[in-house]
Design an enzyme around this catalytic site. Structure first.
Site: not given
Length: 396
Positions: A141, A175-176, A255, A375
């Site tokens: 994402f 970015i994970t 979240r 986040e």
């Protein structure tokens, strides 16, 4: 209470009796994920963390897909259709193993898959979601940029029309899953506002170099996304949303998982502290028999189980369709902040052993330093709540 009623015994693992609020299906989900994490993650995660890599990520993704953990609160397209509470319990158990594993699941399901499920076309959903739910394709994402973290409205990534195509240029940071993703959901400015794009990562002009030298989330793949004239077809855009409400709604969903997950990391540290306090002897007896140590354990237990109760409450509100973004900010702000304090207190109980990877405490503590700010930083969630409480906007 009737005189003959018998109180249940006190359970040190569940001092508030929160399990009484869970349905049998909820407990089954929790126990399944806990068992998987104990078998597949815990024996290896300290080594992965020390080496700074997650070598089995593709294999783990497929196993998580088989468990139904990827996009598990979504319906259709191979997704499990689980409740919000069940998804939260899964996040708690995954983060009790390591924040990096929960991040893998959160980014896959609550960000990339959620964006496709909520805002994508039917063709986009059919193309990607079943394979992502199975863990056959990993997603990422792309929202955060090198110079624009908490201010996504100022993003510089831009998509322009060129005939019937889009041409995408820009960079995303932190970015994970980026370096292992088969598909990226990338948010970009356009002439008509911010739009989301479904970007296959094998296309020309797209690269995702992995970020090294991290001291947090080391058992996780973190990358930069680089897009140099990436050409996309007209139907690559997510058709059902324009503007920041698209990515922000995805972030709110992710979240929510962090609200639960942070309590998993805290529980792991708390349990390590209790076990250590009962076995470590000083001055001729276990340190758990000293008043100061018991005070620490009591305070940790209070904040841990208050946090779990808060997460459960928010989960029930989500399942009822009544969870507001401000309430998610409330949960993330409180639970991550308290989880860090629990980890730090656990470190003091373990003394010098608290910094050793033989125990989970320092690993969780350093991971949570990232969870605290990704986040949504502490300050952003404070301002969200401040605006909701006063009606005054202090963001600018």
């Amino acid at each position: 209470m009737a005189a003959s009623a018998k109180l249940p015994p006190f359970d040190p693992a569940d001092p508030l009796g929160i399990d009484d609020l869970l349905e049998p299906e909820d407990l089954a989900v929790r126990d399944t994920v806990r068992s998987w994490a104990a078998d597949r993650v815990l024996p290896h995660v300290a080594e992965w963390y020390e080496r700074g890599e997650l070598p089995a990520i593709r294999e783990l993704a497929k196993e998580l897909g088989a468990l139904g953990a990827l996009g598990m609160s979504l319906t259709g397209y191979g997704c499990a259709g689980a409740s919000a509470v069940q998804y939260g319990l899964a996040c708690l158990e995954l983060e009790a193993a390591d924040s990096g594993i929960r991040s893998l699941v959160s980014v896959q399901g609550s960000l990339a898959m959620y964006a496709l499920h909520r805002f994508g076309s039917e063709e986009q959903k059919q193309q990607w979601l079943p394979r992502m739910a199975a863990g056959e394709v990993i997603g990422c994402f792309g929202l955060t940029e090198p110079d624009h973290g908490s201010d996504p409205a100022s993003m510089r990534t831009y998509a322009k029309r060129d005939g019937g195509d889009w041409v995408l240029n820009g960079r995303k940071m932190w970015i994970t899953n980026g370096s292992v993703a088969g598909v990226a959901v990338v948010w970009a400015q356009t002439d008509n506002g911010i739009r989301g794009f479904v970007v296959p990562t094998d296309g020309a002009g797209f690269s995702a170099p992995e970020i090294k030298h991290k001291w947090s989330l080391r058992a996780s793949v973190t990358s930069e996304l680089v897009m140099d004239d990436v050409r996309l077809p007209a139907d690559a855009v997510l058709p059902e949303v324009v503007g920041l409400k698209g990515p922000l709604s995805c972030l709110s969903h992710a979240r929510y998982g962090i609200v639960w997950g942070a309590m998993g990391a805290a529980r792991s540290c708390f349990e390590a502290a209790v076990d250590y306090a009962k076995s470590r002897e000083q001055f001729g007896r276990p340190i758990g028999g000293f008043q100061l140590t018991q005070a620490k354990l009591a305070d940790m237990a209070v904040e841990l189980h208050k946090g779990i109760l808060l997460a459960h409450h928010l989960g029930r509100r989500m399942d009822a369709g009544r969870l507001r973004p401000e309430q998610v900010s409330f949960g993330k702000l409180n639970n991550v902040r308290e989880a860090i304090e629990i980890c730090r207190t656990a470190r003091t109980v373990l003394g010098a052993n608290g910094i050793s990877l033989e125990y989970p405490v320092m690993r969780h503590a350093t991971n949570l330093e990232s969870v605290l700010t990704y986040e949504g930083t502490v300050e952003m969630h404070q301002l969200v709540l401040g605006k909701a409480l006063t009606g005054l906007d202090a963001f600018r």
